[in-house]
Scaffold this motif. Structure first.
Motif, short mmCIF file in Angstrom:
data_model
loop_
_atom_site.label_atom_id
_atom_site.label_comp_id
_atom_site.label_asym_id
_atom_site.label_seq_id
_atom_site.Cartn_x
_atom_site.Cartn_y
_atom_site.Cartn_z
N LYS A 148 20.30 -10.45 24.14
CA LYS A 148 20.31 -11.51 25.13
C LYS A 148 20.48 -10.84 26.49
O LYS A 148 21.34 -9.98 26.63
CB LYS A 148 21.46 -12.48 24.88
CG LYS A 148 21.32 -13.27 23.59
CD LYS A 148 22.50 -14.18 23.36
CE LYS A 148 22.24 -15.05 22.12
NZ LYS A 148 23.35 -16.02 21.89
N LYS A 169 27.20 -22.82 29.08
CA LYS A 169 26.23 -22.46 28.04
C LYS A 169 26.75 -21.33 27.18
O LYS A 169 26.07 -20.33 26.95
CB LYS A 169 24.91 -22.07 28.70
CG LYS A 169 24.40 -23.16 29.61
CD LYS A 169 23.02 -22.89 30.12
CE LYS A 169 22.53 -24.12 30.89
NZ LYS A 169 21.24 -23.95 31.51
N LYS A 170 27.95 -21.52 26.71
CA LYS A 170 28.61 -20.44 25.99
C LYS A 170 27.81 -20.00 24.76
O LYS A 170 27.66 -18.81 24.50
CB LYS A 170 30.02 -20.90 25.57
CG LYS A 170 30.86 -19.76 25.06
CD LYS A 170 32.33 -20.09 24.97
CE LYS A 170 33.04 -18.90 24.35
NZ LYS A 170 34.39 -19.17 23.96
N GLU A 171 27.28 -20.98 24.04
CA GLU A 171 26.57 -20.63 22.81
C GLU A 171 25.34 -19.78 23.11
O GLU A 171 25.02 -18.85 22.38
CB GLU A 171 26.15 -21.91 22.09
CG GLU A 171 26.19 -21.76 20.60
CD GLU A 171 26.17 -23.12 19.94
OE1 GLU A 171 25.16 -23.42 19.29
OE2 GLU A 171 27.13 -23.89 20.12
N LYS A 172 24.69 -20.14 24.21
CA LYS A 172 23.48 -19.44 24.60
C LYS A 172 23.76 -17.96 24.88
O LYS A 172 22.98 -17.09 24.50
CB LYS A 172 22.91 -20.10 25.85
CG LYS A 172 21.61 -19.56 26.35
CD LYS A 172 21.13 -20.40 27.53
CE LYS A 172 19.81 -19.88 28.05
NZ LYS A 172 18.90 -20.96 28.41
N GLN A 174 26.69 -16.22 24.07
CA GLN A 174 27.61 -15.54 23.15
C GLN A 174 26.87 -14.49 22.32
O GLN A 174 25.76 -14.72 21.87
CB GLN A 174 28.27 -16.56 22.22
CG GLN A 174 29.29 -15.98 21.26
CD GLN A 174 30.61 -15.61 21.94
OE1 GLN A 174 31.20 -16.43 22.63
NE2 GLN A 174 31.05 -14.38 21.76
N TYR A 411 34.92 -14.95 26.35
CA TYR A 411 33.99 -14.82 25.22
C TYR A 411 34.58 -14.00 24.08
O TYR A 411 34.01 -13.96 23.00
CB TYR A 411 32.69 -14.15 25.70
CG TYR A 411 31.68 -15.11 26.29
CD1 TYR A 411 32.05 -16.03 27.25
CD2 TYR A 411 30.36 -15.08 25.88
CE1 TYR A 411 31.13 -16.90 27.80
CE2 TYR A 411 29.42 -15.95 26.43
CZ TYR A 411 29.81 -16.85 27.39
OH TYR A 411 28.89 -17.70 27.93
#
Ligand SMILES: [Zn+2]
Length: 456
Positions: A148, A169-172, A174, A411
């Motif tokens: 990423k 957008k933590k999931e994006k 992480q 994170y």
């Protein structure tokens, strides 16, 4: 081992350097609104690059300030780890222009160094990663790990809007770990693993005595002199052995282990008395100067002003005295708590006859440290050692990179700091440059590293 990727990087070196020139030619100065368009161009450059090499979900993410660029590649599958690569495409202003030997935004190679604003901080280092991704995608059609990419445009102005996006957008964003190349090596041929950074906090204090400057002959002896009071107050903060006297200052400090003291001892030492012009260096009692700068907290007066500053004598008792203080913090210390302790100390020891006003510095950061024995760190050291042909050294740095601490706290993933800059790079100054030998060896390191970490 991907010989193919390595060969690709060697065979395409000139093409890659030309492409880097294009990136460096964009004056993406984040602090200056007149460069707003250039900021957009630099973001586009990164996004286009990611698109060209087959990354997915490539996006120029708008923020309240400058955009950040996102892209990902998930082809390595669920068994392979995912790395978040962070960097920044914005740069510091180039002024003063007359101190540059070549144009800051017309890259030029002299004596094996590439001169341009951003050559080292951080466009050059960001570009190395993109080029390595390209080498893999063009030769193998895939990368060893899932990636990423997050390249922001506001690092040089405090990353203000980055944190909102990362929070939303933590999931994006992480990943299993993060990798950042926005730092340097201790010496131009000494591969370096940076495994710790200091935090910081600060405040400004003003002592006010009389409502205006006074005649020292008429009032001297009856009125407390704020400059003198400030001297006493500041002197109470630290003793002559560099030990901070603020109660509780060291309470939460993570003590150095013997292993760490050994690592620090092995860092090739810069002789500060040579490079700074001082006759003698100092250090905290019971610690070496290297331990003190890298891994022990410090307290410094950064600015001090009071009274008459002009030529000759002016016989006054100044009305006020002001000092700016900052502390560099180590793991365990909490910036707000340290600020509270400083305030309590100053309030307790402020001399009679003056009033104390304190402005707390809003910007602060916790320190960051990753276990030097963490497998991700050991693998990074191996990769560096292979590429540079020299054992990597482990260092902690007295400086701070706030984004590192933020990612760590929010994170909860390890961060690998693989910097390829050198002490001669002149970051933020005229004649910024990047050593081209490190451009080559750095990319080689990254190829080895991606392979080393490809198994979970
Ligand atoms: Zn930077």
């Amino acid at each position: 081992m991907s010989e193919k990727a390595l060969t690709y990087l060697k065979e395409n070196r000139d093409v890659l350097l030309k492409k880097l020139d294009q990136f460096l030619s964009i004056p993406s100065v984040s602090t200056d609104p007149s460069h707003k368009k250039d900021i957009g161009k630099a973001a586009e450059f990164v996004a286009n690059y990611l698109n060209q090499i087959g990354f997915q979900q490539v996006e120029v993410v708008e923020t309240k300030g400058h955009p950040l660029v996102y892209g990902e590649w998930n082809g390595a599958g669920d068994d392979a780890p995912t790395a978040l690569f962070y960097g920044h495409y914005d740069v510091q202003p180039a002024d003063p222009l007359d101190l540059w030997d070549s144009e800051p935004f017309k890259p030029e190679v002299r004596d094996g160094r590439l001169y341009a604003r951003g050559a080292s901080d951080d466009k050059g280092q960001v570009f190395m990663h993109l080029a390595v991704f390209e080498a893999y995608m063009k030769t193998e059609g895939k990368l060893p790990v899932n990636i990423k990419v997050c390249i922001e445009g506001e690092e040089e102005i405090g990353s203000e809007n980055l944190y909102d996006i990362l929070k939303d957008k933590k999931e994006k964003f992480q990943a299993d770990f993060a990798i950042i190349s926005d730092s340097g090596m201790v010496d131009s041929d000494q591969p370096t693993i940076l495994y710790g950074l200091k935090g910081f906090t600060g405040l400004e204090l003003t002592l006010t005595g009389p409502s205006s400057d006074l005649h020292s002959g008429i009032y001297g002896g009856a009125i407390r002199n704020p400059a003198m009071a400030m001297s006493h107050l500041l002197a109470s903060l630290k003793n002559e052995n560099e030990v901070v006297q603020v109660e509780g200052f060291y309470d939460d400090v993570e003590e150095l282990t013997n292993e760490e003291r050994q690592l620090i001892k092995e860092v090739p030492g810069e002789d500060f008395s040579k490079s700074t012009g001082v006759k003698e260096t100092v250090s905290e009692q019971d610690y070496t100067a290297k331990e003190h700068t890298m891994a022990r907290p410090t307290l410094e007066v950064n600015g001090l002003f009071s009274g008459y500053q002009g030529e000759g004598t002016k016989t006054i008792i100044p009305s006020t005295a002001t000092a700016k203080l900052t502390c560099r913090l180590v793991p365990g210390q909490v910036p707000n708590k340290i600020q509270d302790l400083l305030v309590a100390h100053l309030e307790k020891y402020v001399p009679k006859g003056v009033t104390l006003d304190i402005k707390r510095e809003a910007l602060s950061a916790k320190a960051y440290k990753v276990d030097p024995n963490h497998p991700l760190i050991a693998k990074a050291a191996n990769s560096l050692t292979t590429a540079f042909g020299k054992e990597a050294t482990y260092v902690r740095m007295g400086g701070s990179i706030p984004v590192v601490e933020w990612i760590d706290s929010n994170y909860n993933m390890p961060i690998v700091l693989l910097g390829f800059g050198t002490p001669e790079d002149r970051l933020h100054s005229p004649n910024e440059s990047f050593l081209l030998a490190n451009f080559d060896k750095g990319m080689e390191t990254l190829v080895y590293y991606l392979e080393e970490v490809s198994s979970k």
